[in-house]
Motif scaffolding. Sequence first.
Motif, PDB file in Angstrom:
ATOM      1  N   ARG A  83      43.556  39.357  44.655  1.00 11.74           N
ATOM      2  CA  ARG A  83      42.303  39.057  43.972  1.00 11.74           C
ATOM      3  C   ARG A  83      41.502  38.036  44.772  1.00 11.74           C
ATOM      4  NH1 ARG A  83      44.259  36.664  39.578  1.00 11.74           N
ATOM      5  NH2 ARG A  83      44.620  38.681  38.608  1.00 11.74           N
ATOM      6  N   CYS A 143      49.304  40.142  43.231  1.00 10.18           N
ATOM      7  CA  CYS A 143      47.990  40.544  42.720  1.00 10.18           C
ATOM      8  C   CYS A 143      47.021  39.370  42.724  1.00 10.18           C
ATOM      9  CB  CYS A 143      48.112  41.118  41.308  1.00 10.18           C
ATOM     10  SG  CYS A 143      49.022  42.681  41.240  1.00 10.18           S
ATOM     11  N   VAL A 195      45.141  48.876  46.390  1.00  8.23           N
ATOM     12  CA  VAL A 195      43.719  48.665  46.684  1.00  8.23           C
ATOM     13  C   VAL A 195      43.123  49.961  47.221  1.00  8.23           C
ATOM     14  CG1 VAL A 195      42.042  47.381  48.076  1.00  8.23           C
ATOM     15  CG2 VAL A 195      44.094  46.221  47.193  1.00  8.23           C
ATOM     16  N   HIS A 233      33.820  43.878  44.019  1.00  6.11           N
ATOM     17  CA  HIS A 233      35.275  43.844  43.811  1.00  6.11           C
ATOM     18  C   HIS A 233      35.511  44.167  42.338  1.00  6.11           C
ATOM     19  CE1 HIS A 233      39.066  41.247  43.056  1.00  6.11           C
ATOM     20  NE2 HIS A 233      39.416  42.479  43.366  1.00  6.11           N
ATOM     21  N   THR A 250      51.789  47.615  42.024  1.00  2.92           N
ATOM     22  CA  THR A 250      50.656  46.705  42.107  1.00  2.92           C
ATOM     23  C   THR A 250      50.993  45.594  43.081  1.00  2.92           C
ATOM     24  OG1 THR A 250      51.459  45.450  40.192  1.00  2.92           O
ATOM     25  CG2 THR A 250      49.817  47.174  39.761  1.00  2.92           C
ATOM     26  N   PRO A 251      50.010  45.131  43.833  1.00  3.38           N
ATOM     27  CA  PRO A 251      48.636  45.623  43.854  1.00  3.38           C
ATOM     28  C   PRO A 251      48.493  46.896  44.691  1.00  3.38           C
ATOM     29  CG  PRO A 251      48.863  43.840  45.431  1.00  3.38           C
ATOM     30  CD  PRO A 251      50.190  43.974  44.734  1.00  3.38           C
ATOM     31  N   SER A 288      46.013  45.910  39.285  1.00  9.35           N
ATOM     32  CA  SER A 288      46.881  44.750  39.124  1.00  9.35           C
ATOM     33  C   SER A 288      47.683  44.872  37.838  1.00  9.35           C
ATOM     34  CB  SER A 288      46.039  43.469  39.033  1.00  9.35           C
ATOM     35  OG  SER A 288      45.319  43.265  40.210  1.00  9.35           O
ATOM     36  N   GLN A 348      40.925  47.122  42.893  1.00  7.11           N
ATOM     37  CA  GLN A 348      42.271  46.556  42.881  1.00  7.11           C
ATOM     38  C   GLN A 348      42.954  46.884  41.567  1.00  7.11           C
ATOM     39  OE1 GLN A 348      42.363  42.284  43.297  1.00  7.11           O
ATOM     40  NE2 GLN A 348      44.449  42.151  42.561  1.00  7.11           N
ATOM     41  N   GLU A 385      38.547  44.758  39.592  1.00  6.85           N
ATOM     42  CA  GLU A 385      39.983  44.661  39.317  1.00  6.85           C
ATOM     43  C   GLU A 385      40.284  45.416  38.037  1.00  6.85           C
ATOM     44  OE1 GLU A 385      43.604  41.420  39.118  1.00  6.85           O
ATOM     45  OE2 GLU A 385      41.545  40.711  39.301  1.00  6.85           O
TER      46      GLU A 385
END
Length: 114
Positions: free
Chosen positions: A46, A42, A84, A61, A81-82, A35, A33, A63
């Motif tokens: 998350r 975001c 993915v 995950h 953002t975001p 962000s 992700q 970030e």
Amino acid sequence: MRGHGEGLPGTPGSRLGAADLGAELGARATLVQFSSAFCAPCRATRRVLGEVAGMVPGVAHVEIDAEARLELVRTLDVRKTPTVLVLDAAGRVVRRATGPPRRADVIAALGEAV
């Protein structure tokens, strides 16, 4: 989650490793992700990605603060953002999406990665 073109960095078919991400890949898949600090979507992203990673064994995950990693953002052509990326165990991008994802879409995208 909709995929985009093939072959460019960060698009389906390209690969990313732990050195690129600054974190280890998940044993089965990785949810990456991008962000930014004042991005409300975001925070929601998350939460969704963290929940899915917690439900599916072997899924990590990661970030990434887009502002702190501008070179990577430019390389991967992250424009908002975001954003993915769903990576398989080898770091191959299988999906790319922008905006906050729905949990069902993330789970479906993981089905392609594992």
